[in-house]
Design an enzyme around this catalytic site. Structure first.
Site, PDB file in Angstrom:
ATOM      1  N   PHE A 164       0.814  -1.211   0.000  1.00 25.81           N
ATOM      2  CA  PHE A 164       0.000   0.000   0.000  1.00 25.81           C
ATOM      3  C   PHE A 164       0.852   1.266   0.000  1.00 25.81           C
ATOM      4  O   PHE A 164       0.319   2.360  -0.126  1.00 25.81           O
ATOM      5  CB  PHE A 164      -0.877   0.047   1.261  1.00 25.81           C
ATOM      6  CG  PHE A 164      -1.879  -1.054   1.356  1.00 25.81           C
ATOM      7  CD1 PHE A 164      -3.114  -0.939   0.739  1.00 25.81           C
ATOM      8  CD2 PHE A 164      -1.605  -2.217   2.061  1.00 25.81           C
ATOM      9  CE1 PHE A 164      -4.051  -1.959   0.822  1.00 25.81           C
ATOM     10  CE2 PHE A 164      -2.523  -3.231   2.154  1.00 25.81           C
ATOM     11  CZ  PHE A 164      -3.760  -3.110   1.534  1.00 25.81           C
TER      12      PHE A 164
ATOM     13  N   TYR B 224       1.393  10.352 -11.167  1.00 33.03           N
ATOM     14  CA  TYR B 224       0.920   9.415 -10.144  1.00 33.03           C
ATOM     15  C   TYR B 224       0.299   8.174 -10.802  1.00 33.03           C
ATOM     16  O   TYR B 224       0.701   7.036 -10.539  1.00 33.03           O
ATOM     17  CB  TYR B 224      -0.098  10.094  -9.213  1.00 33.03           C
ATOM     18  CG  TYR B 224      -0.859   9.104  -8.377  1.00 33.03           C
ATOM     19  CD1 TYR B 224      -0.211   8.351  -7.412  1.00 33.03           C
ATOM     20  CD2 TYR B 224      -2.228   8.880  -8.586  1.00 33.03           C
ATOM     21  CE1 TYR B 224      -0.900   7.406  -6.665  1.00 33.03           C
ATOM     22  CE2 TYR B 224      -2.926   7.938  -7.849  1.00 33.03           C
ATOM     23  CZ  TYR B 224      -2.246   7.206  -6.896  1.00 33.03           C
ATOM     24  OH  TYR B 224      -2.928   6.258  -6.169  1.00 33.03           O
TER      25      TYR B 224
ATOM     26  N   PHE C 140     -11.254   3.027  -6.705  1.00 28.33           N
ATOM     27  CA  PHE C 140     -11.899   4.302  -6.995  1.00 28.33           C
ATOM     28  C   PHE C 140     -11.663   5.169  -5.751  1.00 28.33           C
ATOM     29  O   PHE C 140     -10.553   5.171  -5.250  1.00 28.33           O
ATOM     30  CB  PHE C 140     -13.339   4.056  -7.463  1.00 28.33           C
ATOM     31  CG  PHE C 140     -13.298   3.559  -8.909  1.00 28.33           C
ATOM     32  CD1 PHE C 140     -12.719   2.320  -9.216  1.00 28.33           C
ATOM     33  CD2 PHE C 140     -13.702   4.357  -9.952  1.00 28.33           C
ATOM     34  CE1 PHE C 140     -12.568   1.885 -10.537  1.00 28.33           C
ATOM     35  CE2 PHE C 140     -13.558   3.937 -11.280  1.00 28.33           C
ATOM     36  CZ  PHE C 140     -12.989   2.693 -11.568  1.00 28.33           C
ATOM     37  N   ASN C 141     -12.637   5.917  -5.238  1.00 28.54           N
ATOM     38  CA  ASN C 141     -12.310   6.843  -4.146  1.00 28.54           C
ATOM     39  C   ASN C 141     -12.451   6.173  -2.779  1.00 28.54           C
ATOM     40  O   ASN C 141     -13.572   6.058  -2.261  1.00 28.54           O
ATOM     41  CB  ASN C 141     -13.198   8.089  -4.234  1.00 28.54           C
ATOM     42  CG  ASN C 141     -12.829   8.953  -5.425  1.00 28.54           C
ATOM     43  OD1 ASN C 141     -12.868   8.502  -6.560  1.00 28.54           O
ATOM     44  ND2 ASN C 141     -12.439  10.177  -5.169  1.00 28.54           N
TER      45      ASN C 141
ATOM     46  N   HIS D 144      -8.438  15.324   0.273  1.00 26.60           N
ATOM     47  CA  HIS D 144      -9.611  14.551  -0.156  1.00 26.60           C
ATOM     48  C   HIS D 144     -10.912  15.205   0.301  1.00 26.60           C
ATOM     49  O   HIS D 144     -10.980  15.817   1.359  1.00 26.60           O
ATOM     50  CB  HIS D 144      -9.520  13.117   0.374  1.00 26.60           C
ATOM     51  CG  HIS D 144      -8.408  12.352  -0.267  1.00 26.60           C
ATOM     52  ND1 HIS D 144      -7.266  11.997   0.395  1.00 26.60           N
ATOM     53  CD2 HIS D 144      -8.250  11.940  -1.544  1.00 26.60           C
ATOM     54  CE1 HIS D 144      -6.460  11.378  -0.446  1.00 26.60           C
ATOM     55  NE2 HIS D 144      -7.023  11.330  -1.629  1.00 26.60           N
TER      56      HIS D 144
HETATM   57  N1  UDP Z   1     -13.066  18.172  -4.698  1.00 24.65           N
HETATM   58  C1  UDP Z   1     -13.612  19.431  -4.480  1.00 24.65           C
HETATM   59  N2  UDP Z   1     -13.038  20.224  -3.516  1.00 24.65           N
HETATM   60  C2  UDP Z   1     -11.988  19.824  -2.753  1.00 24.65           C
HETATM   61  C3  UDP Z   1     -11.449  18.533  -2.968  1.00 24.65           C
HETATM   62  C4  UDP Z   1     -12.020  17.733  -3.947  1.00 24.65           C
HETATM   63  O1  UDP Z   1     -14.558  19.833  -5.155  1.00 24.65           O
HETATM   64  O2  UDP Z   1     -11.515  20.597  -1.909  1.00 24.65           O
HETATM   65  C5  UDP Z   1     -13.665  17.312  -5.734  1.00 24.65           C
HETATM   66  C6  UDP Z   1     -12.691  16.876  -6.801  1.00 24.65           C
HETATM   67  O3  UDP Z   1     -12.684  17.798  -7.863  1.00 24.65           O
HETATM   68  C7  UDP Z   1     -13.250  15.516  -7.211  1.00 24.65           C
HETATM   69  C8  UDP Z   1     -13.913  14.996  -5.941  1.00 24.65           C
HETATM   70  O4  UDP Z   1     -14.080  16.124  -5.097  1.00 24.65           O
HETATM   71  O5  UDP Z   1     -14.256  15.679  -8.175  1.00 24.65           O
HETATM   72  C9  UDP Z   1     -13.059  13.967  -5.206  1.00 24.65           C
HETATM   73  O6  UDP Z   1     -11.752  14.504  -5.057  1.00 24.65           O
HETATM   74  P1  UDP Z   1     -10.651  13.830  -4.144  1.00 24.65           P
HETATM   75  O7  UDP Z   1      -9.457  14.741  -4.168  1.00 24.65           O
HETATM   76  O8  UDP Z   1     -11.244  13.483  -2.817  1.00 24.65           O
HETATM   77  O9  UDP Z   1     -10.334  12.451  -4.876  1.00 24.65           O
HETATM   78  P2  UDP Z   1      -9.899  12.157  -6.397  1.00 24.65           P
HETATM   79  O10 UDP Z   1     -11.187  11.898  -7.149  1.00 24.65           O
HETATM   80  O11 UDP Z   1      -9.129  13.319  -6.915  1.00 24.65           O
HETATM   81  O12 UDP Z   1      -9.083  10.912  -6.265  1.00 24.65           O
END
Ligand code: UDP
Length: 329
Positions: free
Chosen positions: A73, A141, A169-170, A189
């Site tokens: 990880f 990345y 995914f997330n 995040h």
């Molecule tokens: N996001 C947002 N504001 C923030 C951080 C994230 O609007 O301060 C949005 C980002 O554009 C994405 C979603 O939230 O559409 C998830 O982003 P995150 O960085 O958590 O994970 P990622 O999808 O980039 O891995």
């Protein structure tokens, strides 16, 4: 099984350690504590703070602990930083992983479970994503993760390594008892940032883009609970018996959730108003990313227990509300 969890003091790794124990396995943690927290790992679990470049030390651990499977990880995962400082990402995510794999193969440990990412797909043409779709990462990345996926395929063929690469995914949420959870510094995040805004630790949260071609104009993502991710990693063990096995799985719930829906879920779960401002799109954000995880479901019998955003946020809230300062180093 004796399982070496590399990065076991980090967010996903530490949850996996607890799931391994719950499933009757023996985890051993290796973590250099650059991003991990010692406090995220039960004191009873054998713990080694070693860099992967130190192959002789890692080899000793593999032998001493009679390791059967390695889960990996440990990686840097800030997309923006990977663009401005790609060297750091290639060294940590590619070079360090190659050290680990060389050491494993040299020591005769040939089962490997790898944390990959949906970022290897880049900006997909179609949704939901299936494993056979083209991979074309748009940032270093994602490229470093794809580089390792490719190396693994060659190593399976040449050295009989058996591996599973999970494209997350997330990852979201926290342990159901609230004892461990997400703690990044800096935090980027969405869910932890929205929770911080709800409790007043931040003035507000910025919504990155409101003009996407999605129902409410904000990005759609597939939030998958960290314990569900962990359970898939364990369910794959049986599939790794045959030397040279190469497996790839998407891990997501398949439910697309918008940024505004996350904000509303946090408001509902916490009972607090979230102050947010709308801002421009963040570079490199695809409008929608969500998984077709049929392959993991049919082949591994994997069924995510968290399928909607609210219970995921509720578990995150249990952790954040009981640990307002996260883990202390
Ligand atoms: N996001 C947002 N504001 C923030 C951080 C994230 O609007 O301060 C949005 C980002 O554009 C994405 C979603 O939230 O559409 C998830 O982003 P995150 O960085 O958590 O994970 P990622 O999808 O980039 O891995």
């Amino acid at each position: 099984m004796n399982v070496l969890v590399v990065g076991g003091a980090g967010y996903i790794g530490s949850h996996c350690v607890r799931q391994l124990i719950a499933a009757g396995h023996n985890p051993v943690v290796l973590d250099n504590l650059v991003f991990g927290y010692r406090a995220a790992v039960d004191p009873d679990v054998p713990f080694y703070s070693v860099n992967l470049g130190n192959e002789s030390e890692v080899g000793k651990i593999l032998r001493k602990e009679k390791i059967d499977i390695v889960m990996h990880f440990a990686a840097f995962a800030y997309v923006g930083e990977s663009v401005t400082d790609p060297m750091k990402y290639y060294f940590n995510n590619v070079a360090s992983t190659l050290h680990l794999l060389r050491c494993m193969i040299g020591s005769g440990v040939k089962k490997f479970v790898f944390s990959s990412t949906c970022a290897t797909y880049g900006i997909p043409e179609k949704m939901p994503l299936v494993e056979t779709m083209p991979q074309a990462p748009i940032n270093p990345y994602g490229q470093t993760k794809l580089d390792i996926e490719n190396a693994l395929k060659s190593f399976a063929h040449a050295y009989g390594l058996s591996f599973a690469a999970f494209r997350y995914f997330n990852a979201a949420g926290a342990a159901e008892d609230g004892r461990i959870g997400e703690c990044h510094n800096p935090e980027t995040h969405l869910i932890p940032l929205v929770i911080d805004a709800a409790v007043g630790k931040r003035e507000n949260v910025q919504v990155f883009g409101t003009d996407y071609p999605t129902p409410d104009g904000t990005c759609l993502r597939d939030y998958v609970h960290v314990d569900d991710l962990s359970r898939a990693h364990i369910a794959v063990f049986d599939k790794l018996e045959k030397p040279g096995t190469a497996l790839f799985y998407n891990l997501g719930t398949g439910t697309p959730t918008s940024v505004l829906e996350v904000i509303h879920a946090v408001e509902k779960v916490t009972g607090k108003k979230v102050s947010y401002v709308t801002g421009p799109r963040r570079a490199g954000d695809p409008p929608a990313l969500y998984a077709d995880s049929t392959k993991a479901k049919t082949e591994l019998g994997w069924e995510p227990q968290f399928t909607t955003i609210e219970p995921i946020v509720a578990s995150a809230w249990k952790w954040h509300s009981s640990h307002p300062d996260g883990f202390k180093k």
